[in-house]
Design an enzyme around this catalytic site. Structure first.
Site, mmCIF file in Angstrom:
data_model
loop_
_atom_site.group_PDB
_atom_site.id
_atom_site.type_symbol
_atom_site.label_atom_id
_atom_site.label_comp_id
_atom_site.label_asym_id
_atom_site.label_seq_id
_atom_site.Cartn_x
_atom_site.Cartn_y
_atom_site.Cartn_z
ATOM 1 N N ASP A 292 0.904 -1.134 0.003
ATOM 2 C CA ASP A 292 -0.047 -0.286 -0.098
ATOM 3 C C ASP A 292 0.831 1.228 -0.021
ATOM 4 O O ASP A 292 1.796 1.294 0.647
ATOM 5 C CB ASP A 292 -0.920 -0.118 1.279
ATOM 6 N N HIS B 105 -10.761 -5.111 -3.130
ATOM 7 C CA HIS B 105 -9.295 -5.399 -2.767
ATOM 8 C C HIS B 105 -9.426 -5.679 -1.222
ATOM 9 O O HIS B 105 -10.284 -5.326 -0.619
ATOM 10 C CB HIS B 105 -8.136 -4.285 -3.025
ATOM 11 N N MET B 106 -8.415 -6.605 -0.733
ATOM 12 C CA MET B 106 -8.377 -6.820 0.634
ATOM 13 C C MET B 106 -7.056 -6.227 0.997
ATOM 14 O O MET B 106 -5.911 -6.366 0.596
ATOM 15 C CB MET B 106 -8.323 -8.252 0.939
ATOM 16 N N HIS B 107 -7.151 -5.470 2.286
ATOM 17 C CA HIS B 107 -6.023 -5.027 2.763
ATOM 18 C C HIS B 107 -5.392 -6.206 3.858
ATOM 19 O O HIS B 107 -6.076 -6.812 4.626
ATOM 20 C CB HIS B 107 -6.115 -3.900 3.857
#
Ligand code: DGP
Length: 118
Positions: free
Chosen positions: A33, A104-106
């Protein structure tokens, strides 16, 4: 909401914008990120036109869903957060402050993360 293929993650998947890649397969691309909120903060983005988790779970095939979630697990293992622990988050829509309209996945980890919400 319809899918906008000009969103920033679509451009990253197409290679039009660089990223710090962690993992990639036919289902997903994972990268750091740009505004990390933990010592380890990686995004796992599916290679498909899905606006959010809600959209993904309605439209993706079973095979694609399995492939995508497997890519999330492989990414977590690669970045070394499995033993210490990690949190996965996916924001859907305005109340969750989703800012990029591509599902999206964090993956967050690298320190004790505390409560679920601040
Ligand atoms: P969300 O609010 O759940 O939609 O999270 C979007 C995340 O994407 C946010 O933590 C910042 C990150 N982000 C936005 N633009 C870029 C970019 O160009 N590159 C990378 N690596 N991350 C980005």
């Amino acid at each position: 909401m319809s899918y906008d293929n000009q969103n920033i993650f679509a451009k990253i998947i197409r290679g039009e914008i660089p990223c710090k890649r962690v993992y990639e397969d036919e289902f997903a691309l994972a990268f750091h990120d740009i505004q990390p909120e933990a010592p380890t903060h990686v995004l796992v983005v599916p290679k498909g036109d899905f606006v959010s988790f809600d959209d993904f779970t309605q439209k993706a095939s079973s095979e694609f869903m399995v492939g995508y979630f497997s890519a999330v697990q492989k990414t977590a293992a690669l970045i070394g957060v499995v033993e210490g622990g990690y949190r996965i988050i996916s924001n859907h829509g305005a109340d969750a402050s989703q800012s990029v309209p591509h599902f999206h996945m964090h993956i967050l980890g690298g320190k004790p993360l505390g409560k679920l919400l601040p």
